[in-house]
Design a protein around this motif. Structure first.
Motif, mmCIF file in Angstrom:
data_model
loop_
_atom_site.group_PDB
_atom_site.id
_atom_site.type_symbol
_atom_site.label_atom_id
_atom_site.label_comp_id
_atom_site.label_asym_id
_atom_site.label_seq_id
_atom_site.Cartn_x
_atom_site.Cartn_y
_atom_site.Cartn_z
ATOM 1 N N ASN A 27 48.556 29.736 44.311
ATOM 2 C CA ASN A 27 48.516 29.216 42.941
ATOM 3 C C ASN A 27 47.078 29.168 42.423
ATOM 4 O OD1 ASN A 27 51.252 28.872 42.769
ATOM 5 N ND2 ASN A 27 51.215 26.731 43.381
ATOM 6 N N TYR A 28 46.168 28.736 43.265
ATOM 7 C CA TYR A 28 44.769 28.662 42.868
ATOM 8 C C TYR A 28 44.212 30.049 42.557
ATOM 9 C CZ TYR A 28 39.758 27.832 43.254
ATOM 10 O OH TYR A 28 38.418 27.793 43.015
ATOM 11 N N LEU A 29 44.504 31.023 43.402
ATOM 12 C CA LEU A 29 43.997 32.378 43.190
ATOM 13 C C LEU A 29 44.598 33.021 41.946
ATOM 14 C CD1 LEU A 29 43.874 33.690 46.865
ATOM 15 C CD2 LEU A 29 41.964 33.014 45.405
ATOM 16 N N VAL A 30 45.853 32.733 41.659
ATOM 17 C CA VAL A 30 46.470 33.260 40.441
ATOM 18 C C VAL A 30 45.793 32.659 39.209
ATOM 19 C CG1 VAL A 30 48.594 33.219 39.061
ATOM 20 C CG2 VAL A 30 48.695 33.861 41.453
ATOM 21 N N ASP A 31 45.517 31.366 39.235
ATOM 22 C CA ASP A 31 44.824 30.723 38.120
ATOM 23 C C ASP A 31 43.437 31.314 37.910
ATOM 24 O OD1 ASP A 31 46.953 29.082 37.578
ATOM 25 O OD2 ASP A 31 46.139 27.349 38.658
ATOM 26 N N ILE A 32 42.715 31.505 39.006
ATOM 27 C CA ILE A 32 41.352 32.062 38.914
ATOM 28 C C ILE A 32 41.393 33.489 38.361
ATOM 29 C CG2 ILE A 32 39.398 32.867 40.293
ATOM 30 C CD1 ILE A 32 39.118 30.148 40.802
ATOM 31 N N SER A 33 42.318 34.309 38.851
ATOM 32 C CA SER A 33 42.382 35.693 38.377
ATOM 33 C C SER A 33 42.835 35.755 36.924
ATOM 34 C CB SER A 33 43.288 36.526 39.273
ATOM 35 O OG SER A 33 44.603 36.046 39.249
ATOM 36 N N SER A 34 43.705 34.853 36.502
ATOM 37 C CA SER A 34 44.113 34.812 35.092
ATOM 38 C C SER A 34 42.939 34.458 34.198
ATOM 39 C CB SER A 34 45.229 33.788 34.885
ATOM 40 O OG SER A 34 46.376 34.140 35.589
ATOM 41 N N GLN A 35 42.159 33.476 34.604
ATOM 42 C CA GLN A 35 40.982 33.096 33.819
ATOM 43 C C GLN A 35 39.974 34.238 33.758
ATOM 44 O OE1 GLN A 35 39.463 29.511 35.562
ATOM 45 N NE2 GLN A 35 41.213 28.276 34.907
ATOM 46 N N GLN A 36 39.778 34.918 34.862
ATOM 47 C CA GLN A 36 38.840 36.045 34.891
ATOM 48 C C GLN A 36 39.329 37.185 34.003
ATOM 49 O OE1 GLN A 36 35.896 35.862 36.413
ATOM 50 N NE2 GLN A 36 35.357 37.835 35.541
ATOM 51 N N PHE A 37 40.625 37.448 34.020
ATOM 52 C CA PHE A 37 41.188 38.493 33.166
ATOM 53 C C PHE A 37 40.971 38.160 31.695
ATOM 54 C CE2 PHE A 37 44.762 39.964 30.579
ATOM 55 C CZ PHE A 37 44.571 41.337 30.692
ATOM 56 N N LEU A 38 41.240 36.913 31.317
ATOM 57 C CA LEU A 38 41.055 36.502 29.924
ATOM 58 C C LEU A 38 39.588 36.581 29.509
ATOM 59 C CD1 LEU A 38 43.521 33.492 29.680
ATOM 60 C CD2 LEU A 38 43.783 35.770 28.690
ATOM 61 N N LYS A 39 38.698 36.210 30.410
ATOM 62 C CA LYS A 39 37.264 36.278 30.121
ATOM 63 C C LYS A 39 36.836 37.727 29.910
ATOM 64 C CE LYS A 39 34.738 33.564 32.560
ATOM 65 N NZ LYS A 39 33.957 32.996 33.694
ATOM 66 N N ASN A 40 37.300 38.629 30.763
ATOM 67 C CA ASN A 40 36.976 40.052 30.619
ATOM 68 C C ASN A 40 37.560 40.629 29.342
ATOM 69 O OD1 ASN A 40 35.565 40.038 33.003
ATOM 70 N ND2 ASN A 40 37.242 40.868 34.218
ATOM 71 N N GLN A 41 38.780 40.236 29.022
ATOM 72 C CA GLN A 41 39.439 40.735 27.816
ATOM 73 C C GLN A 41 38.699 40.272 26.567
ATOM 74 O OE1 GLN A 41 41.937 42.911 27.921
ATOM 75 N NE2 GLN A 41 41.722 43.105 25.720
ATOM 76 N N LEU A 42 38.255 39.012 26.568
ATOM 77 C CA LEU A 42 37.506 38.480 25.438
ATOM 78 C C LEU A 42 36.174 39.204 25.277
ATOM 79 C CD1 LEU A 42 37.405 36.382 23.189
ATOM 80 C CD2 LEU A 42 36.405 34.800 24.825
ATOM 81 N N ALA A 43 35.487 39.450 26.372
ATOM 82 C CA ALA A 43 34.212 40.177 26.314
ATOM 83 C C ALA A 43 34.424 41.595 25.788
ATOM 84 C CB ALA A 43 33.561 40.209 27.689
ATOM 85 N N SER A 44 35.475 42.236 26.228
ATOM 86 C CA SER A 44 35.778 43.584 25.763
ATOM 87 C C SER A 44 36.100 43.592 24.275
ATOM 88 C CB SER A 44 36.959 44.147 26.558
ATOM 89 O OG SER A 44 37.371 45.373 26.042
ATOM 90 N N SER A 45 36.851 42.612 23.821
ATOM 91 C CA SER A 45 37.205 42.526 22.401
ATOM 92 C C SER A 45 35.974 42.243 21.543
ATOM 93 C CB SER A 45 38.259 41.440 22.176
ATOM 94 O OG SER A 45 39.465 41.795 22.803
#
Length: 112
Positions: A27-45
């Protein structure tokens, strides 16, 4: 034979510890990877929006008419993927000028 119960309880204890550790760490790793994905997506946008702003600024400086710039941008973004993030353009009143889905052009942007 006397130690069979001890071995069984040791096995069950280790099983419970390993299972609970795996469950909570997943659960912790899924939360961390979701946050990282959103951060990368925001930077890309943000990067994509900055490039589009530079493109529009260059066209305005060249003296290209406003309608031609809007038409060019609409052709560039029309049909792009809207799942993760997309570029659209609206005027000061909140009316959509360019959107990947042409049916959205002319609609007002909702504040939410």
């Amino acid at each position: 034979m006397k130690k069979d119960l001890l071995y069984l309880l040791t096995f069950i204890s280790i099983l419970i510890i390993v299972f609970s550790t795996g469950y909570f760490s997943t659960n912790y790793l899924v939360d961390i990877s979701s946050q990282q994905f959103l951060k990368n997506q925001l930077a890309s946008s943000k990067r994509e929006a900055k490039e589009m702003a530079n493109f529009i600024a260059d066209r305005v400086e060249q003296g290209i008419p406003k309608q031609q710039i809007i038409y060019t941008i609409q052709n560039m973004i029309e049909g792009t993927d809207m799942e993760a993030g997309f570029i659209c353009m609206f005027d000061w009143s909140g009316k959509e000028i360019c959107h990947p889905d042409p049916r959205e052009i002319g609609k007002l942007v909702v504040q939410n």
